[in-house]
Design an enzyme around this catalytic site. Structure first.
Site, PDB file in Angstrom:
ATOM      1  N   ASP A 247      -2.340 -40.726 -46.014  1.00  0.00           N
ATOM      2  CA  ASP A 247      -2.670 -39.462 -46.670  1.00  0.00           C
ATOM      3  C   ASP A 247      -3.254 -39.804 -48.029  1.00  0.00           C
ATOM      4  O   ASP A 247      -2.612 -40.517 -48.806  1.00  0.00           O
ATOM      5  CB  ASP A 247      -1.399 -38.624 -46.914  1.00  0.00           C
TER       6      ASP A 247
ATOM      7  N   ASN B 271       4.737 -29.110 -34.429  1.00  0.00           N
ATOM      8  CA  ASN B 271       3.969 -29.399 -35.635  1.00  0.00           C
ATOM      9  C   ASN B 271       2.476 -29.130 -35.455  1.00  0.00           C
ATOM     10  O   ASN B 271       1.659 -30.051 -35.484  1.00  0.00           O
ATOM     11  CB  ASN B 271       4.171 -30.889 -35.947  1.00  0.00           C
TER      12      ASN B 271
ATOM     13  N   ALA C  19      11.868 -31.886 -23.377  1.00  0.00           N
ATOM     14  CA  ALA C  19      12.661 -32.004 -24.608  1.00  0.00           C
ATOM     15  C   ALA C  19      14.031 -31.355 -24.445  1.00  0.00           C
ATOM     16  O   ALA C  19      14.184 -30.348 -23.752  1.00  0.00           O
ATOM     17  CB  ALA C  19      11.922 -31.336 -25.760  1.00  0.00           C
TER      18      ALA C  19
ATOM     19  N   GLY D 284      13.144 -24.835 -20.628  1.00  0.00           N
ATOM     20  CA  GLY D 284      13.870 -26.090 -20.396  1.00  0.00           C
ATOM     21  C   GLY D 284      14.744 -26.628 -21.505  1.00  0.00           C
ATOM     22  O   GLY D 284      15.827 -27.127 -21.218  1.00  0.00           O
TER      23      GLY D 284
ATOM     24  N   GLY E 119      15.589 -20.466 -44.924  1.00  0.00           N
ATOM     25  CA  GLY E 119      16.536 -21.283 -44.170  1.00  0.00           C
ATOM     26  C   GLY E 119      16.107 -21.543 -42.741  1.00  0.00           C
ATOM     27  O   GLY E 119      14.921 -21.734 -42.467  1.00  0.00           O
TER      28      GLY E 119
ATOM     29  N   ASP F 177       5.671 -29.356 -53.790  1.00  0.00           N
ATOM     30  CA  ASP F 177       4.786 -29.826 -52.725  1.00  0.00           C
ATOM     31  C   ASP F 177       5.566 -29.698 -51.417  1.00  0.00           C
ATOM     32  O   ASP F 177       6.574 -30.379 -51.232  1.00  0.00           O
ATOM     33  CB  ASP F 177       4.400 -31.288 -53.015  1.00  0.00           C
TER      34      ASP F 177
ATOM     35  N   GLY G  47       6.185 -32.392 -45.917  1.00  0.00           N
ATOM     36  CA  GLY G  47       7.390 -33.090 -45.478  1.00  0.00           C
ATOM     37  C   GLY G  47       8.658 -32.254 -45.467  1.00  0.00           C
ATOM     38  O   GLY G  47       9.712 -32.780 -45.144  1.00  0.00           O
ATOM     39  N   ALA G  48       8.589 -30.959 -45.786  1.00  0.00           N
ATOM     40  CA  ALA G  48       9.816 -30.141 -45.719  1.00  0.00           C
ATOM     41  C   ALA G  48      10.324 -30.079 -44.277  1.00  0.00           C
ATOM     42  O   ALA G  48      11.505 -30.337 -44.004  1.00  0.00           O
ATOM     43  CB  ALA G  48       9.559 -28.730 -46.243  1.00  0.00           C
ATOM     44  N   GLY G  49       9.415 -29.758 -43.364  1.00  0.00           N
ATOM     45  CA  GLY G  49       9.798 -29.668 -41.952  1.00  0.00           C
ATOM     46  C   GLY G  49      10.266 -31.016 -41.420  1.00  0.00           C
ATOM     47  O   GLY G  49      11.242 -31.094 -40.669  1.00  0.00           O
ATOM     48  N   ASP G  50       9.582 -32.084 -41.808  1.00  0.00           N
ATOM     49  CA  ASP G  50       9.961 -33.423 -41.333  1.00  0.00           C
ATOM     50  C   ASP G  50      11.310 -33.834 -41.923  1.00  0.00           C
ATOM     51  O   ASP G  50      12.130 -34.448 -41.233  1.00  0.00           O
ATOM     52  CB  ASP G  50       8.901 -34.462 -41.729  1.00  0.00           C
TER      53      ASP G  50
ATOM     54  N   GLY H 270       4.428 -35.600 -52.340  1.00  0.00           N
ATOM     55  CA  GLY H 270       4.397 -36.542 -51.220  1.00  0.00           C
ATOM     56  C   GLY H 270       5.569 -36.305 -50.290  1.00  0.00           C
ATOM     57  O   GLY H 270       6.537 -35.628 -50.647  1.00  0.00           O
TER      58      GLY H 270
HETATM   59  P1  ADP Z   1       7.416 -26.707 -42.121  1.00  0.00           P
HETATM   60  O1  ADP Z   1       7.239 -27.736 -43.226  1.00  0.00           O
HETATM   61  O2  ADP Z   1       7.528 -27.331 -40.770  1.00  0.00           O
HETATM   62  O3  ADP Z   1       6.501 -25.535 -42.199  1.00  0.00           O
HETATM   63  P2  ADP Z   1       9.453 -25.089 -43.404  1.00  0.00           P
HETATM   64  O4  ADP Z   1       8.496 -24.791 -44.503  1.00  0.00           O
HETATM   65  O5  ADP Z   1      10.059 -23.934 -42.666  1.00  0.00           O
HETATM   66  O6  ADP Z   1       8.880 -26.114 -42.327  1.00  0.00           O
HETATM   67  O7  ADP Z   1      10.625 -25.962 -44.079  1.00  0.00           O
HETATM   68  C1  ADP Z   1      11.635 -26.594 -43.340  1.00  0.00           C
HETATM   69  C2  ADP Z   1      12.971 -26.335 -43.971  1.00  0.00           C
HETATM   70  O8  ADP Z   1      12.986 -26.843 -45.328  1.00  0.00           O
HETATM   71  C3  ADP Z   1      13.311 -24.850 -44.085  1.00  0.00           C
HETATM   72  O9  ADP Z   1      13.996 -24.413 -42.934  1.00  0.00           O
HETATM   73  C4  ADP Z   1      14.200 -24.814 -45.327  1.00  0.00           C
HETATM   74  O10 ADP Z   1      15.525 -25.091 -44.992  1.00  0.00           O
HETATM   75  C5  ADP Z   1      13.656 -25.939 -46.196  1.00  0.00           C
HETATM   76  N1  ADP Z   1      12.675 -25.390 -47.168  1.00  0.00           N
HETATM   77  C6  ADP Z   1      11.326 -25.393 -47.090  1.00  0.00           C
HETATM   78  N2  ADP Z   1      10.748 -24.786 -48.144  1.00  0.00           N
HETATM   79  C7  ADP Z   1      11.770 -24.376 -48.946  1.00  0.00           C
HETATM   80  C8  ADP Z   1      11.862 -23.690 -50.192  1.00  0.00           C
HETATM   81  N3  ADP Z   1      10.765 -23.270 -50.864  1.00  0.00           N
HETATM   82  N4  ADP Z   1      13.099 -23.442 -50.707  1.00  0.00           N
HETATM   83  C9  ADP Z   1      14.208 -23.853 -50.072  1.00  0.00           C
HETATM   84  N5  ADP Z   1      14.198 -24.495 -48.882  1.00  0.00           N
HETATM   85  C10 ADP Z   1      13.003 -24.764 -48.314  1.00  0.00           C
END
Ligand code: ADP
Length: 327
Positions: free
Chosen positions: A15, A167, A190, A220, A232, A253, A256-259, A308
Site C-alpha cells: 500500500d 471484503n 465457510a 451454510g 459495534g 484512519d 484495517g478496522a475490519g481486519d 496504516g
Molecule cells: P470494515 O473496516 O470492514 O468496514 P467496520 O468499519 O465495521 O469494518 O469496523 C470493524 C469494527 O471495528 C466495528 O465493528 C467496530 O467494532 C470497530 N470500529 C470501526 N470503526 C470504529 C469507530 N469509528 N469507533 C469505534 N469502533 C470502530
C-alpha cells in the site's frame, strides 16, 4: 498435535499511503510504503495479540516481495510465501479522505498474488491450523481462486474452522454482478463469515443486517458476524443473535478496522479451542459471545487510531486496558 495457528491465505501487496491526508490521489506528492492485503492484516492482528499466525501467498521475486516477507516476519507472522518471476508484487495507491475513509488505485494486471496455484500450498502450512481464513480478492481470478478454495477444503478436512471475510473491493472485479455471484458462491465453504453492514446491503439488494445474515446462514455457515463501524457488531446463529457495543475512539484512519476485528475474533476462538463443531454452542452462550465481540470490537476500534493497518494493531494488554476503562 495442538492446533492453535490462525492460517490466512490471499493477497499481500504494497500500500502506498499518502504522507498528508485529505487530498485526492492526483494531488498527493509523497507516499510511504506499507505492507497491505486484508488476510495479511488479519494474520498480523492475531500475532500482535500474542497468537500464532501464518500467511500463505505469492509475491514477485523483486525488492517489494522481499520487503513484504520482512514486514510479515517483523509483525510476528510466519511468512509462507512463494516467490515468482511471472509477475511483480502488487501495488495499491491509497488516499485518505478527511473522514478517515479511503480511495484506492490498484496496479495488479496481473500481480504475483493472483498467480498462487493449488500445488504451491504445502500440506505443512495447513496441518496445524485451528482456523483457516480467506477473503474474496483471491477469488477474483484463476489460478488463485482454485488455490484458495482447495486450501480451504484441505484445511477443513484436517479439522480447521474456516473463516471468510468477503471484503468487497468492487474496483477489482469486472462487474458488480459477477462479484456478488462469486462472493455468495463461497458461503457453503465457510463456518464463520464476517461482513460489514454495507456489504450485506450490496450482496442482498439493500437488505438489513438481520435479513442478510439470515439469508447467509441459510447458505451454510454456522455463524455470521456483521460489523457496524462505530455502532459495534452483531453475531447471528440459527439459535439467535447478540449485539455488542464498541469502545469510543477518535478514528484517524479506518484502514484495517475490519481486519483487526476479524483478527481479534479469530484469535479468541483459536485461544479458547473453539472449533467448527462448537461454534454455534460458543456463540449461543451470551457471556462468551458478548466478551468475544467486545474484544474484537476493541481491536477494530484501536486499529483506527493510528495511520496504516499493521502499525495500528493493538496488543492484548492494550485491548484489555481499554475494555477495563470502559467498564
Ligand atoms: P470494515 O473496516 O470492514 O468496514 P467496520 O468499519 O465495521 O469494518 O469496523 C470493524 C469494527 O471495528 C466495528 O465493528 C467496530 O467494532 C470497530 N470500529 C470501526 N470503526 C470504529 C469507530 N469509528 N469507533 C469505534 N469502533 C470502530
Amino acid at each position: 498435535m495442538e492446533k492453535r495457528t490462525v492460517v490466512c491465505l490471499g493477497e499481500l501487496l504494497i500500500d502506498f499511503v499518502p504522507e498528508i491526508s485529505g487530498l485526492p490521489l492526483a494531488k498527493v506528492e509523497t507516499f510511504r510504503k506499507a505492507a497491505g492485503g486484508a488476510p495479511a492484516n488479519v494474520a498480523a492482528a492475531v500475532a500482535r495479540l500474542g497468537g500464532k499466525a501464518r500467511f500463505i501467498g505469492k509475491v514477485g521475486r523483486d525488492p517489494f516481495g522481499a520487503f513484504l516477507r520482512e514486514a510479515l516476519a517483523e509483525a510476528g507472522v510466519e511468512p509462507a510465501l512463494v516467490e515468482t518471476d511471472e509477475a511483480r508484487t502488487g501495488l495499491a495507491f491509497v488516499s485518505l479522505r478527511d473522514d478517515g475513509e479511503r480511495d484506492f488505485l490498484f496496479y495488479r494486471e496481473p500481480a504475483a498474488d493472483m498467480l498462487l496455484r493449488k500445488e504451491d500450498v504445502k500440506e505443512a502450512w495447513l496441518g496445524d491450523a485451528a482456523v483457516f481464513h480467506f477473503g474474496s480478492v483471491s477469488l477474483i481470478a484463476e489460478p488463485c481462486r482454485s488455490a484458495t478454495m482447495d486450501a480451504a477444503r484441505r484445511a477443513r478436512a484436517r479439522g480447521a474452522l474456516v473463516s471468510y471475510d468477503p471484503n468487497v473491493r468492487l474496483p477489482l472485479w469486472t462487474s458488480a454482478d459477477y462479484a456478488r455471484r462469486v462472493i455468495l458462491d463461497q458461503l457453503p465453504f465457510a463456518d464463520i463469515v464476517k461482513v460489514s453492514e454495507e456489504e450485506v446491503g450490496f450482496l442482498y439488494g439493500g437488505a438489513s443486517a438481520e435479513d442478510g445474515a439470515r439469508l447467509m446462514l441459510g447458505a451454510g455457515p454456522r455463524c455470521v458476524v456483521v460489523t457496524l463501524g462505530a455502532a459495534g457488531s452483531r453475531v447471528f446463529t440459527r439459535a439467535g443473535e447478540l449485539a455488542a457495543p464498541t469502545v469510543r475512539v477518535d478514528a484517524i484512519d479506518t484502514t484495517g478496522a475490519g481486519d483487526g476485528f476479524v483478527g481479534g475474533l479469530l484469535w479468541r476462538l483459536a485461544d479458547a479451542g473453539v472449533g467448527a463443531a462448537r461454534l454455534e454452542e460458543a456463540f449461543a452462550d451470551p457471556s462468551f459471545a458478548g466478551e468475544a465481540l467486545r474484544f474484537a470490537n476493541a481491536v477494530g476500534a484501536l486499529a483506527t487510531t493510528k495511520r496504516g493497518a499493521i502499525p495500528a494493531l493493538p496488543t492484548r494488554p492494550e485491548v484489555e486496558r481499554r475494555l477495563a476503562g470502559e467498564a
